[in-house]
Write a protein that holds these residues in place. Structure first.
Motif, mmCIF file in Angstrom:
data_model
loop_
_atom_site.group_PDB
_atom_site.id
_atom_site.type_symbol
_atom_site.label_atom_id
_atom_site.label_comp_id
_atom_site.label_asym_id
_atom_site.label_seq_id
_atom_site.Cartn_x
_atom_site.Cartn_y
_atom_site.Cartn_z
ATOM 1 N N VAL A 71 0.843 -1.201 0.000
ATOM 2 C CA VAL A 71 0.000 0.000 0.000
ATOM 3 C C VAL A 71 0.878 1.250 0.000
ATOM 4 N N PHE A 72 1.937 1.231 0.809
ATOM 5 C CA PHE A 72 2.843 2.376 0.876
ATOM 6 C C PHE A 72 3.466 2.638 -0.496
ATOM 7 N N PHE A 73 3.994 1.580 -1.128
ATOM 8 C CA PHE A 73 4.636 1.743 -2.425
ATOM 9 C C PHE A 73 3.658 2.228 -3.489
ATOM 10 N N VAL A 74 2.450 1.687 -3.500
ATOM 11 C CA VAL A 74 1.470 2.082 -4.520
ATOM 12 C C VAL A 74 1.066 3.544 -4.350
ATOM 13 N N VAL A 75 0.772 3.953 -3.120
ATOM 14 C CA VAL A 75 0.372 5.343 -2.882
ATOM 15 C C VAL A 75 1.520 6.286 -3.223
ATOM 16 N N GLN A 76 2.727 5.926 -2.821
ATOM 17 C CA GLN A 76 3.870 6.785 -3.118
ATOM 18 C C GLN A 76 4.106 6.872 -4.625
ATOM 19 N N MET A 77 4.015 5.745 -5.323
ATOM 20 C CA MET A 77 4.236 5.754 -6.770
ATOM 21 C C MET A 77 3.185 6.608 -7.482
ATOM 22 N N LEU A 78 1.930 6.471 -7.086
ATOM 23 C CA LEU A 78 0.874 7.260 -7.724
ATOM 24 C C LEU A 78 1.059 8.756 -7.486
ATOM 25 N N LEU A 79 1.445 9.122 -6.280
ATOM 26 C CA LEU A 79 1.622 10.545 -5.999
ATOM 27 C C LEU A 79 2.886 11.104 -6.651
ATOM 28 N N VAL A 80 3.929 10.305 -6.771
ATOM 29 C CA VAL A 80 5.113 10.768 -7.507
ATOM 30 C C VAL A 80 4.755 10.996 -8.971
ATOM 31 N N GLN A 81 3.990 10.083 -9.563
ATOM 32 C CA GLN A 81 3.564 10.264 -10.952
ATOM 33 C C GLN A 81 2.677 11.501 -11.100
ATOM 34 N N ALA A 82 1.806 11.744 -10.121
ATOM 35 C CA ALA A 82 0.969 12.947 -10.153
ATOM 36 C C ALA A 82 1.829 14.202 -10.046
ATOM 37 N N ASN A 83 2.855 14.168 -9.187
ATOM 38 C CA ASN A 83 3.757 15.318 -9.060
ATOM 39 C C ASN A 83 4.491 15.594 -10.367
ATOM 40 N N VAL A 84 4.977 14.545 -11.004
ATOM 41 C CA VAL A 84 5.680 14.713 -12.275
ATOM 42 C C VAL A 84 4.728 15.291 -13.318
ATOM 43 N N PHE A 85 3.501 14.801 -13.341
ATOM 44 C CA PHE A 85 2.510 15.316 -14.284
ATOM 45 C C PHE A 85 2.247 16.800 -14.046
ATOM 46 N N ILE A 86 2.084 17.176 -12.789
ATOM 47 C CA ILE A 86 1.816 18.581 -12.458
ATOM 48 C C ILE A 86 3.009 19.453 -12.828
ATOM 49 N N LEU A 87 4.212 19.022 -12.463
ATOM 50 C CA LEU A 87 5.400 19.823 -12.765
ATOM 51 C C LEU A 87 5.636 19.961 -14.263
ATOM 52 N N GLU A 88 5.453 18.876 -14.988
ATOM 53 C CA GLU A 88 5.643 18.956 -16.442
ATOM 54 C C GLU A 88 4.567 19.800 -17.101
ATOM 55 N N ALA A 89 3.361 19.775 -16.559
ATOM 56 C CA ALA A 89 2.299 20.610 -17.119
ATOM 57 C C ALA A 89 2.613 22.085 -16.911
ATOM 58 N N VAL A 90 3.129 22.426 -15.739
ATOM 59 C CA VAL A 90 3.455 23.828 -15.458
ATOM 60 C C VAL A 90 4.697 24.248 -16.227
ATOM 61 N N ARG A 91 5.739 23.437 -16.166
ATOM 62 C CA ARG A 91 6.993 23.814 -16.832
ATOM 63 C C ARG A 91 6.907 23.646 -18.346
ATOM 64 N N GLY A 92 6.117 22.702 -18.796
ATOM 65 C CA GLY A 92 5.985 22.494 -20.233
ATOM 66 C C GLY A 92 5.279 23.634 -20.918
ATOM 67 N N SER A 93 4.377 24.275 -20.207
ATOM 68 C CA SER A 93 3.671 25.402 -20.812
ATOM 69 C C SER A 93 4.568 26.625 -20.932
ATOM 70 N N GLU A 94 5.676 26.632 -20.185
ATOM 71 C CA GLU A 94 6.595 27.764 -20.233
ATOM 72 C C GLU A 94 7.823 27.457 -21.086
ATOM 73 N N SER A 95 7.822 26.346 -21.780
ATOM 74 C CA SER A 95 9.035 25.947 -22.492
ATOM 75 C C SER A 95 9.310 26.865 -23.670
ATOM 76 N N SER A 96 10.585 26.977 -23.921
ATOM 77 C CA SER A 96 11.031 27.765 -25.066
ATOM 78 C C SER A 96 12.200 27.012 -25.686
ATOM 79 N N GLY A 97 12.918 27.656 -26.557
ATOM 80 C CA GLY A 97 14.075 27.027 -27.175
ATOM 81 C C GLY A 97 15.187 26.758 -26.177
ATOM 82 N N ASP A 98 15.239 27.514 -25.085
ATOM 83 C CA ASP A 98 16.278 27.317 -24.078
ATOM 84 C C ASP A 98 15.984 26.138 -23.157
ATOM 85 N N TYR A 99 14.754 25.657 -23.155
ATOM 86 C CA TYR A 99 14.382 24.583 -22.227
ATOM 87 C C TYR A 99 15.026 23.270 -22.630
#
Length: 141
Positions: A36-64
């Motif tokens: 249960v610990f591993f599954v919850v942690q894995m799901l929330l890490v994937q959610a964090n990556v999704f959130i961060l990539e959504a925020v940072r991906g929208s700001e991407s430019s040629g320098d990214y």
């Protein structure tokens, strides 16, 4: 690292609670709690990556993006800067393991000890766990 330490403490807590509640097959509950610990942690890490990539991906430019032969890291301009960025990074780092501990506490409460739901019952036994861990390091004289 933090998640691993919290997972070890959580399964020790489950094992001691299962022995105290005289549950048959406490090692099965330890394995379930670790899963249960591993599954919850894995799901929330994937959610964090999704959130961060959504925020940072929208700001991407040629320098990214950098090409494969360039040395160094990506040039991340903008995004999470300042005190808010540090606090958000700490939140994204600590949220998955703490949510894993909370899920293990819920499994312990409902299936191992079968107590009524309250904040006190949810985290009961943690003090005894740390006491027994500290007692295990004492040598007999």
């Amino acid at each position: 690292m933090i998640g691993g330490i919290l997972m070890v403490l959580a399964v020790i807590w489950i094992y001691q609670s299962a022995n105290k509640a005289k549950v048959s097959n406490p090692l099965m509950w330890v394995a379930i709690a670790a899963g249960v610990f591993f599954v919850v942690q894995m799901l929330l890490v994937q959610a964090n990556v999704f959130i961060l990539e959504a925020v940072r991906g929208s700001e991407s430019s040629g320098d990214y993006e950098r090409d494969l032969l360039s040395v160094g890291d990506r040039k991340n301009q903008g995004g999470f800067q300042g005190v808010g960025g540090y606090l958000l990074s700490v939140f994204f780092e600590l949220m998955p393991p703490l949510a894993g501990v909370l899920a293990v506490a819920f499994v312990r409460l409902k299936f191992v000890t079968k107590e009524s739901f309250s904040i006190h019952n949810l985290f009961s036994g943690i003090k005894e766990m740390f006491t027994s861990i500290s007692q295990s390091f004492k040598t007999p004289e």
